[in-house]
Design a protein around this motif. Structure first.
Motif, PDB file in Angstrom:
ATOM      1  N   ALA A 158      38.400  44.003  42.293  1.00  0.00           N
ATOM      2  CA  ALA A 158      38.428  44.118  43.780  1.00  0.00           C
ATOM      3  C   ALA A 158      39.256  42.749  44.426  1.00  0.00           C
ATOM      4  N   THR A 159      40.084  43.243  45.531  1.00  0.00           N
ATOM      5  CA  THR A 159      40.795  42.195  46.397  1.00  0.00           C
ATOM      6  C   THR A 159      40.100  42.201  47.666  1.00  0.00           C
ATOM      7  N   LEU A 160      40.336  41.084  48.314  1.00  0.00           N
ATOM      8  CA  LEU A 160      39.727  41.244  49.812  1.00  0.00           C
ATOM      9  C   LEU A 160      40.595  42.093  50.663  1.00  0.00           C
TER      10      LEU A 160
ATOM     11  N   ALA B 262      39.723  37.663  45.080  1.00  0.00           N
ATOM     12  CA  ALA B 262      40.082  38.752  43.869  1.00  0.00           C
ATOM     13  C   ALA B 262      38.888  38.546  42.815  1.00  0.00           C
ATOM     14  N   GLY B 263      38.487  39.681  42.402  1.00  0.00           N
ATOM     15  CA  GLY B 263      37.676  39.396  41.344  1.00  0.00           C
ATOM     16  C   GLY B 263      37.562  40.465  40.209  1.00  0.00           C
ATOM     17  N   VAL B 264      37.093  40.128  39.057  1.00  0.00           N
ATOM     18  CA  VAL B 264      37.150  40.928  37.737  1.00  0.00           C
ATOM     19  C   VAL B 264      36.063  40.865  37.139  1.00  0.00           C
ATOM     20  N   VAL B 265      35.438  42.089  36.812  1.00  0.00           N
ATOM     21  CA  VAL B 265      34.157  41.949  35.865  1.00  0.00           C
ATOM     22  C   VAL B 265      34.574  42.845  34.839  1.00  0.00           C
ATOM     23  N   LEU B 266      34.582  42.498  33.478  1.00  0.00           N
ATOM     24  CA  LEU B 266      34.993  43.333  32.370  1.00  0.00           C
ATOM     25  C   LEU B 266      33.913  43.458  31.732  1.00  0.00           C
ATOM     26  N   GLU B 267      33.246  44.755  31.327  1.00  0.00           N
ATOM     27  CA  GLU B 267      32.240  45.112  30.433  1.00  0.00           C
ATOM     28  C   GLU B 267      32.660  45.177  29.100  1.00  0.00           C
TER      29      GLU B 267
END
Length: 261
Positions: free
Chosen positions: A129-131, A115-120
């Motif tokens: 995203a998740t796998l 799992a991943g989060v990029v917050l601008e």
């Protein structure tokens, strides 16, 4: 252990809280308040406080997990549930009032990104995203670009800024890429650069040296959007420090030939 979606939700909560704090805090514009970790490499109490906010939320919900990040726990860990955190990617941009800065949080289980989060931060835009679940910006599914001709491509990069031993090699790479493409861009926040590849805004991206927390969430975004992320030898990256080459499959292959050559 929590599901991938549960981990994503937790990462998003932590990123949101940290982003709210960064937007609200007074920017320390006076260089006397910056801590210099190396040449052109700064940290402030804003970075450290944001990371502590994130750690408290993640470890409060998952007390058996591990948080690794640039400011508080910089050793890379592979075993179990590991959170890979950059509380303020693009610190130098933030210090100068430049809008390209982000919070980046990834979750990995036994070394695999799930799992991943990029917050601008300035615009509160969330990439996630998740796998196996795709990459998204809000409710919009992300897809890497379909451009295959380098002459039509825009490529992101990161200039050397703390280690200049390979700068001549980098300048040769920059010249070759610039001559063959529509242009090269250097926003200054690798998490957002990789999000731009996932969204199809950048067709490719490379940098000679990045840390695991700079790229972990962004790598998952790119891969779930149909792209590739490797080191400059073409080896798929895990949670590690090193060189990065990313892009849609066609441009990644071309860029790898330029960078590796």
């Amino acid at each position: 252990m929590a599901s991938h979606l549960d981990l994503l939700d937790l990462a998003r909560q932590a990123a949101t809280r940290a982003g709210d704090y960064i937007r609200a805090v007074a920017r320390p514009a006076d260089p006397s308040r910056w801590i210099r970790k190396g040449q052109s490499d700064f940290v402030t109490e804003v970075d450290r406080t944001a990371e502590q906010i994130i750690r408290d939320i993640l470890l409060g919900a998952e007390p058996g997990s591990t948080v690794i990040g640039e400011e508080l726990s910089p050793e890379v860990v592979q075993k179990g549930l590991v959170w890979v955190v950059d509380p303020l990617d693009g610190t130098t941009n933030f210090l100068h009032g430049i809008a390209a800065h982000a919070v980046s949080i990834a979750a990995a289980v036994d070394g695999e990104l799930v799992a991943g989060v990029v917050l601008e931060v300035p615009v509160n835009r969330v990439y996630h995203a998740t796998l196996g679940g795709g990459a998204w910006c809000g409710s919009e599914r992300l897809q890497v670009s379909s451009i295959t001709d380098p002459a039509d491509a825009i490529i992101g990069t990161g200039f050397p800024y703390t280690d200049f031993r390979r700068i001549d090699e980098y300048l040769n790479q920059l010249r070759a890429v610039s001559l063959a493409t529509s242009g090269v861009r250097r926003p200054g926040a690798a998490a957002l650069d990789l999000a731009s590849v996932a969204a199809g805004s950048f067709d490719g991206f490379w940098e000679q040296k990045l840390s695991a927390w700079d790229i972990a969430a962004g790598m998952l975004l790119v891969r779930e959007a149909g792209g590739r992320v490797t080191d400059d030898s073409g080896r798929d990256l895990a949670i590690e420090h090193g060189s990065v080459v990313a892009g849609n499959p066609a441009i990644h292959g071309w860029l790898l030939g330029i960078i590796g050559g």
